[in-house]
Design a protein around this motif. Structure first.
Motif, short mmCIF file in Angstrom:
data_model
loop_
_atom_site.label_atom_id
_atom_site.label_comp_id
_atom_site.label_asym_id
_atom_site.label_seq_id
_atom_site.Cartn_x
_atom_site.Cartn_y
_atom_site.Cartn_z
N PHE A 217 0.88 -1.18 0.00
CA PHE A 217 0.00 0.00 0.00
C PHE A 217 0.91 1.23 0.00
O PHE A 217 1.85 1.30 0.81
CB PHE A 217 -0.86 0.07 1.27
CG PHE A 217 -1.91 -1.01 1.39
CD1 PHE A 217 -2.35 -1.74 0.29
CD2 PHE A 217 -2.47 -1.30 2.63
CE1 PHE A 217 -3.32 -2.72 0.42
CE2 PHE A 217 -3.43 -2.28 2.77
CZ PHE A 217 -3.86 -2.99 1.65
N LYS A 240 5.32 -3.78 -6.75
CA LYS A 240 3.97 -3.35 -7.13
C LYS A 240 3.39 -2.51 -6.00
O LYS A 240 3.32 -2.98 -4.86
CB LYS A 240 3.07 -4.57 -7.38
CG LYS A 240 3.40 -5.37 -8.62
CD LYS A 240 2.42 -6.54 -8.74
CE LYS A 240 2.47 -7.19 -10.12
NZ LYS A 240 3.73 -7.91 -10.37
N THR A 241 2.99 -1.28 -6.29
CA THR A 241 2.37 -0.43 -5.25
C THR A 241 0.93 -0.12 -5.62
O THR A 241 0.58 -0.09 -6.81
CB THR A 241 3.14 0.90 -5.06
OG1 THR A 241 2.92 1.73 -6.21
CG2 THR A 241 4.61 0.66 -4.86
N PHE A 242 0.11 0.12 -4.58
CA PHE A 242 -1.33 0.32 -4.77
C PHE A 242 -1.78 1.52 -3.95
O PHE A 242 -1.53 1.61 -2.75
CB PHE A 242 -2.09 -0.94 -4.36
CG PHE A 242 -1.62 -2.16 -5.12
CD1 PHE A 242 -2.13 -2.44 -6.37
CD2 PHE A 242 -0.62 -2.97 -4.60
CE1 PHE A 242 -1.67 -3.53 -7.10
CE2 PHE A 242 -0.15 -4.07 -5.31
CZ PHE A 242 -0.68 -4.35 -6.57
N ASN A 269 0.14 1.59 -9.21
CA ASN A 269 -1.26 1.30 -9.55
C ASN A 269 -2.16 2.21 -8.73
O ASN A 269 -2.12 2.16 -7.49
CB ASN A 269 -1.60 -0.16 -9.24
CG ASN A 269 -0.79 -1.13 -10.08
OD1 ASN A 269 -1.11 -1.38 -11.23
ND2 ASN A 269 0.28 -1.67 -9.50
N VAL A 303 -9.08 -0.32 -0.96
CA VAL A 303 -7.71 -0.51 -1.46
C VAL A 303 -7.30 -1.98 -1.36
O VAL A 303 -6.60 -2.51 -2.23
CB VAL A 303 -6.69 0.43 -0.76
CG1 VAL A 303 -6.35 -0.02 0.64
CG2 VAL A 303 -5.41 0.55 -1.59
N SER A 304 -7.77 -2.67 -0.32
CA SER A 304 -7.47 -4.10 -0.17
C SER A 304 -8.13 -4.90 -1.29
O SER A 304 -7.52 -5.80 -1.87
CB SER A 304 -7.96 -4.62 1.19
OG SER A 304 -7.32 -3.95 2.25
N THR A 307 -6.27 -4.22 -4.53
CA THR A 307 -4.92 -4.79 -4.45
C THR A 307 -4.95 -6.31 -4.61
O THR A 307 -4.07 -6.90 -5.25
CB THR A 307 -4.27 -4.41 -3.09
OG1 THR A 307 -4.20 -2.98 -3.00
CG2 THR A 307 -2.88 -4.99 -2.93
N ARG A 308 -5.99 -6.94 -4.04
CA ARG A 308 -6.09 -8.41 -4.05
C ARG A 308 -6.22 -8.96 -5.47
O ARG A 308 -5.93 -10.14 -5.72
CB ARG A 308 -7.28 -8.86 -3.20
CG ARG A 308 -7.42 -10.38 -3.06
CD ARG A 308 -6.20 -10.99 -2.37
NE ARG A 308 -6.28 -12.43 -2.27
CZ ARG A 308 -5.86 -13.28 -3.20
NH1 ARG A 308 -5.32 -12.83 -4.31
NH2 ARG A 308 -5.97 -14.59 -3.02
N ALA A 314 0.40 -7.64 1.09
CA ALA A 314 0.74 -6.22 0.89
C ALA A 314 1.38 -5.66 2.16
O ALA A 314 0.82 -5.78 3.25
CB ALA A 314 -0.51 -5.42 0.54
N SER A 456 -8.62 -6.18 5.27
CA SER A 456 -7.77 -6.90 4.31
C SER A 456 -8.11 -8.39 4.26
O SER A 456 -8.25 -8.97 3.18
CB SER A 456 -6.29 -6.68 4.64
OG SER A 456 -5.98 -7.11 5.94
#
Length: 583
Positions: A217, A240-242, A269, A303-304, A307-308, A314, A456
């Motif tokens: 995150f 990889k960022t979210f 992202n 965001v979770s 992201t998933r 994460a 999450s």
């Protein structure tokens, strides 16, 4: 013992429950032990044999060797239960900071029913749904129910850094760890920066162990930016960022998040969501299982969920503020100690009389609102001052909100007690250390960690927090106040760490946090929903709150006379919980 597993480590063979060599002990475990490989090697040197490559089995072997002291060897987040067939005893334990939840119900007949979620315990016919009204009273203070209480009289939380042993119907609990702020070290600023970076790098690297896709995150704040920068340095592939934003936000940190990702070479992202709160709320109420009213749970859930779609694990920046003094209240508590030295008649007759003239804020985040909030509490004893700054409904508001019957029912309960036992420590702690300890024992586990773990895990995403590594937290506790708050600069040391990793403009700016635009929603699309739920015949018949006061909160907010969004959210989440779990 039963387990529903999100497989991260030893996917092929780590199926639970896991047993020891002669199947006399069995374990179920939720979490991650980041130093399990090192522990396993030591155990193998002592002749231990393993049938899996999982961290779960390592805990069981440690328990066989060290009993309850096995928890001292674990570096990570955990809630686990071990059944000893020979001894006919059960041992359950929770990690030091409270990342992983653990609930239990000790029945009148001696039975122990336990689990990670309220929904699991409530499946048991012996577990009553009787409401704990003391817990409701404290929930309205803190927007969450403080441990060990829960919304249900028969269910309790095992507190962080505690274990519980059950045998012959009786239970014993014990605290096994706490932070010690009394052993201060002498250290130069440069050495402090280097050592903080070293431990944080190690904590981050340990949390990169995974057999499934992993990311982070990235809010654009100092803490998540540091974590992403260290991940980038320790990873062979681009991280990889979210990042998430809301369409109606008054402000956004996304430009800073993007800047950090570009700087460290991460894959960025971004998700801009138009939240459908009415669709999401039933799921949140269901997953949290007890009254819980931190609106940023919505953002964490969104965001979770996004992201998933890309990763199963994460990393995040949770815990940086609590160890390194990143909140306004850390500076405010120091200033208010000095404020107490001003003669009382000057404070009372001049300064505080001016504060009373400041009109009620239409947005609680503006500077005038914060000044008013500071001055209204600055003269209070430190435990009441801290509580007031963390409070949603203070005592005066509750007097207007509660019906006479409910007021009489909870009159003997004081929310300040949860704060006083930490902030009034007589062990020579400075006001800053006492405030940090209070944050770590109350706000962090009761609100923040509950929010992230449940939001999450609801979408089968595992969240990992390098800043909550207990070795980093123990080191931070030894650092002098002057390196954490310098002048008006909060989180001074961590910003220095960050300045060597990410662009300066990301670090030295006003802290924003993640504001969910509930104040807009309650004046717009959710206005009718709030009214229909809070003023329904069923809600009024509970005889907890005065309908005229609730109606006034709604009217004032809709007319933009006062920002009552948090109070309304507090009441709304409680009513929705009643509807789902009690009615």
């Amino acid at each position: 013992l039963a387990m529903r597993r999100l497989s991260i480590i030893d996917i092929a063979h780590g199926k639970q429950p896991i047993h020891n060599h002669d199947k006399s002990k069995w374990i179920v475990f939720n979490g991650e032990i980041y130093n399990f490989q090192e522990l396993k090697k030591d155990l193998e040197k002592q002749g231990d044999k393993f049938y899996t490559n999982s961290d779960t089995e390592v805990i069981l072997h440690l328990y066989e060797k060290h009993g309850a002291d096995c928890v001292q060897y674990l570096r990570g987040m955990f809630a686990f239960a071990i059944w000893d067939e020979r001894d006919q005893s059960l041992f359950i334990a929770r990690d030091r900071i409270g990342k992983k939840p653990l609930l239990y119900s000790h029945q009148p007949n001696g039975d122990l029913i336990f689990g990670s979620e309220f929904r699991a315990l409530l499946q048991h016919p012996a577990v009553s749904r009787e409401v704990d009204y003391e817990a409701i009273h404290h929930y309205l203070t803190f927007i969450c129910v403080p441990a060990p209480l829960t919304g249900f009289k028969q269910i309790r939380k095992l507190e962080p850094a505690h274990w519980l042993r059950w045998k012959n119907g009786k239970i014993e609990t014990k605290k096994y760890w706490t932070l010690d702020y009394s052993k201060k070290i002498k250290i130069s600023e440069e050495d402090a920066i280097e050592e903080t970076t070293r431990i944080l790098r190690e904590a981050t690297k340990l949390r990169l162990i995974s057999e499934v896709p992993l990311g982070a995150f990235l809010s654009g704040g100092v803490d998540s930016s540091i974590v992403v920068a260290l991940m980038a340095q320790e990873s062979e592939k681009a991280v990889k960022t979210f990042s998430i934003g809301f369409e109606e936000q008054d402000f956004s940190e996304l430009k800073y998040a993007k800047r950090v990702a570009e700087h460290v070479g991460a894959e960025y992202n971004e998700f801009i969501v138009k939240p459908h709160a009415l669709e999401i709320l039933p799921a949140l109420v269901e997953h949290y299982g007890e009254p819980y009213a931190d609106p940023s749970a919505l953002a964490t859930y969104y965001v979770s969920r996004e992201t998933r779609q890309f990763v199963t694990v994460a990393l995040n920046g949770d815990g940086g503020d609590e160890s390194f003094a990143g909140y306004d209240r850390h500076f405010a508590m120091q200033i208010s100690e000095k404020y107490h030295r001003i003669p009382r008649f000057v404070r009372k007759n001049l300064i505080e009389s001016i504060a009373l003239q400041i009109p009620a804020p239409t947005d609680f985040r503006n500077k005038m609102a914060r000044a008013k909030r500071f001055l209204e509490a600055a003269s209070l004893p430190r435990e009441e001052r801290y509580t007031r700054w963390m409070t949603n409904f203070d005592l005066q508001s509750k007097e207007r909100l509660y019906t006479q019957d409910f007021y009489n029912q909870v009159a003997g309960y004081d929310s300040v007690k949860f704060i006083a036992k930490y902030i009034n420590r007589n062990s020579g702690y400075s006001i800053l250390d006492a405030t940090l300890l209070t944050d770590i024992k109350t706000y962090l586990p009761n609100d923040l960690l509950v929010k992230v773990d449940i939001a999450s895990m609801a979408v089968s995403l595992e969240a990992r927090s390098p800043f909550l590594d207990h070795k980093l937290m123990e080191f931070a506790a030894t650092l002098p106040d002057s390196i954490k708050v310098k002048g008006r600069e909060t989180k001074y040391l961590l910003k220095k760490v960050a300045s060597r990793l990410v662009p300066r403009e990301v670090i030295y700016r006003q802290k924003m946090g993640f504001a969910v635009p509930i104040n807009h929603w309650f004046r717009g699309e959710m206005s009718k929903f709030v009214e229909e739920n809070l003023l329904s015949e069923k809600a009024v018949s509970r005889d907890l709150f005065r309908a005229d006061y609730v109606r006034n909160l709604i009217t004032e907010h809709k007319a933009d006379k006062q920002d009552n969004a948090w109070k309304l959210w507090n009441l709304l989440m409680l009513e929705l919980w009643f509807q789902r779990f009690i009615d």
